[in-house]
Design an enzyme around this catalytic site. Structure first.
Site, PDB file in Angstrom:
ATOM      1  CB  ALA A  73      -1.001   0.250   1.230  1.00 44.82           C
TER       2      ALA A  73
ATOM      3  CD  GLU B 295       4.373  17.024   6.062  1.00 42.46           C
ATOM      4  OE1 GLU B 295       4.678  16.851   5.090  1.00 42.46           O
ATOM      5  OE2 GLU B 295       3.375  17.870   6.156  1.00 42.46           O
TER       6      GLU B 295
ATOM      7  CG  MET C 234       5.176  -0.393  -4.794  1.00 44.73           C
ATOM      8  SD  MET C 234       5.439  -2.259  -4.933  1.00 44.73           S
ATOM      9  CE  MET C 234       6.701  -2.410  -6.420  1.00 44.73           C
TER      10      MET C 234
END
Ligand SMILES: Cc1cc2nc3c(=O)[nH]c(=O)nc-3n(C[C@H](O)[C@H](O)[C@H](O)COP(=O)(O)O)c2cc1C
Ligand SMILES: [Mn+2]
Length: 500
Positions: free
Chosen positions: A222, A281, A224
């Site tokens: 998920a 982040e 990728m």
């Protein structure tokens, strides 16, 4: 190796295996979901320690647990990538090449579709409508300056195209807004954004589910950037040689892993937005301001007894945005460049560069056959790379000869420092597409969706003719084989101790 395949297919089997390897710490002491859990995880990543499984969390529903650093790096030499490798059921000694080869292997075979079951452990508890209350889970505040608590940092969105042909699983962050609402980005070039647009064209809200604690291999896939219209669930099956077991959602037609820990069900609102972020982040920065993002309405929640919420505490490397995302991107760009006929034998995103660099290793014999030069070659690579769904995520691409091991960041730094000419080897591609989250972009770049891309050639001009400008001065390259063998054999007799 049945036991390792089981780890790829089931989070709890994965955790048992980590525990057996002393790569898991069962934290029994009560901890606070507000910052304390995350601070522990950050230290774990940065010191490369065993993954923490928090069993007792203040203010949360009793029994609910949190898993930190699910794909963190490990200090132990020779097993640095073992927690990542276990996501794919690969041996603890696996390195970047083995992992990338396994991921790419699935591109050659046919997809193996998930197996549809009538029920599974994820249905042990069901909340609907007014009973939905996300606040009962140990939803963590990850950084002091974050705009809210994040329930989704290591979970994946489940959506499908309106014609039912394309089933998309993709990792994306979601912040808890209310007891039955979360919010997060659906970037238009990511597949969740593309599928959302298909539904909205039909005037409909997008049916949606969100999976937390799914099979480790499913989470990795998920993350990728497979091409558009490739369904991740079938790819996971092909990767493992075994179908993933799925069950149907309670309130829509989506299918989710039967052994997931927690599943949210609902839809992506067409109109409602909420302030989301900021969040520390993947690039290592903490922005100061949130932004309005679409609201995901949660109509039902299903979860296992004693559910485990896996988290990624984003920030300086290495965390899962580097170990999972960076690795999955590497596999896909290697495939894209090779199938475009370019002589590439490896691609790697060094974790230290926070998924802002990709490095490709060029087979210099193949390069010599192309009869090209740095500028023309960079242009050809740029045309494939920055236009691809995987490559556009990475703004800086380094091209290195295969006399350098690109999975060794020290070697890459050496090549970059010593081989790239400031005037002749730096090529900017300001008009080719790029990912808007790259931290050095300005507001014009972000508005245009391009501007920050560069290729740096780290091949000497002679390497384009299959020649090398100079040898390498090192233990490996500067001595006769017999002498090197003699030195190694005598190592402890000289008085040195063997390195651990
Ligand atoms: C831990 C982690 C967090 C991620 N968070 C986001 C995110 O918030 N937004 C986003 O667009 N991509 C995020 N990604 C990257 C996407 O999952 C990745 O680009 C994937 O290819 C998206 O799926 P798609 O290619 O099907 O669109 C994250 C990846 C990982 C491993
Ligand atoms: Mn996709």
């Amino acid at each position: 190796m049945m036991s390792l395949l089981g780890s790829a297919l089931d989070l709890r089997t994965f955790l048992d295996e980590l525990r057996r390897r002393n790569d898991l710490v069962d934290v029994a002491v009560e901890v606070d979901a507000e910052l304390e859990v995350a601070a522990i995880c950050r230290r774990v990543y940065e010191e490369r320690l065993p993954a923490p499984l928090f069993g007792s969390i203040k203010h949360s529903m009793p029994g609910a647990r949190v898993l930190g650093a699910p794909a963190g790096m490990i200090a132990k030499k020779g097993e640095e990538y073992s927690r990542l490798a276990l996501h794919f059921g690969l041996a603890a000694s696996s390195g970047p090449r083995e992992i990338i080869d396994a991921i790419r292997g699935a591109m050659k075979g046919a997809p193996i579709e998930p197996k549809r079951l009538s029920t599974g452990p994820v249905k042990e508890n069901v909340w609907r409508d007014d009973n939905v209350d996300l606040r009962r889970f140990p939803v963590p505040l990850l950084h002091e300056e974050d705009g809210g608590r994040y329930i989704g940092t290591y979970g994946f969105h489940v959506v499908h195209s309106p014609d039912g042909e394309w089933h998309s699983w993709s990792i994306g962050r979601v912040m808890m807004v209310d007891r039955n609402k979360v919010a997060g980005p659906t970037i238009s070039t990511q597949h969740i954004g593309m599928i959302r647009q298909m539904w909205e064209k039909e005037g409909k809200a997008t049916p949606w589910a969100f999976v937390l604690g799914g099979p480790p291999a499913a989470v990795a896939v998920a993350g990728m950037p497979l091409p558009a219209h490739v369904s991740e669930p079938g790819y996971v099956g092909a990767l493992l040689g075994e179908a993933v077991d799925v069950v149907k959602c309670e309130t829509n037609d989506l299918w989710v892993p039967a052994n997931a820990e927690i599943v949210l069900e609902g839809e992506i609102s067409m109109t409602e937005q909420a302030l989301e972020g900021p969040m520390g982040e993947y690039h290592g920065y903490q922005h100061r301001q949130g932004r309005p993002q679409p609201v995901f309405q949660v109509n039902a929640v299903t979860f296992r007894n004693k559910p485990i919420l896996p988290i990624c505490v984003a920030g300086l490397p290495p965390e899962e945005n580097h170990t999972i995302w960076g690795t999955m991107i590497s596999a896909q760009i290697r495939e894209d460049l090779e199938s475009a006929g370019l002589p590439i034998d490896m691609a790697w995103c060094p974790y230290e560069a926070a998924t802002c660099w990709a490095v490709i290793s060029v087979d210099t014999a193949g390069l010599a056959n192309m009869n090209t030069n740095a500028k023309d070659f960079a242009d050809r690579v740029a045309d494939v790379f920055f236009r691809s769904h995987a490559g556009y995520l990475i703004p800086k691409l380094l091209i290195v000869g295969n006399d350098v091991d690109i999975t060794d960041v020290d070697a890459v730094v050496w090549a970059l420092a010593t081989r790239s000419h400031p005037k002749h080897d730096h090529f900017a591609y300001p008009d080719l597409p790029g990912f808007p989250m790259v931290p050095y972009l300005n507001s014009d770049d972000i508005a245009r969706g391009s501007g920050g891309n560069v290729i740096i050639n780290c091949l000497f001009p002679e390497q384009f003719k299959g020649e090398i400008r100079a040898g390498t001065a090192s233990f490996e390259h500067s001595y006769p084989e017999a002498l090197k063998r003699q030195v190694l054999e005598n190592w402890t007799r000289y008085g040195f101790v063997e390195r651990q």
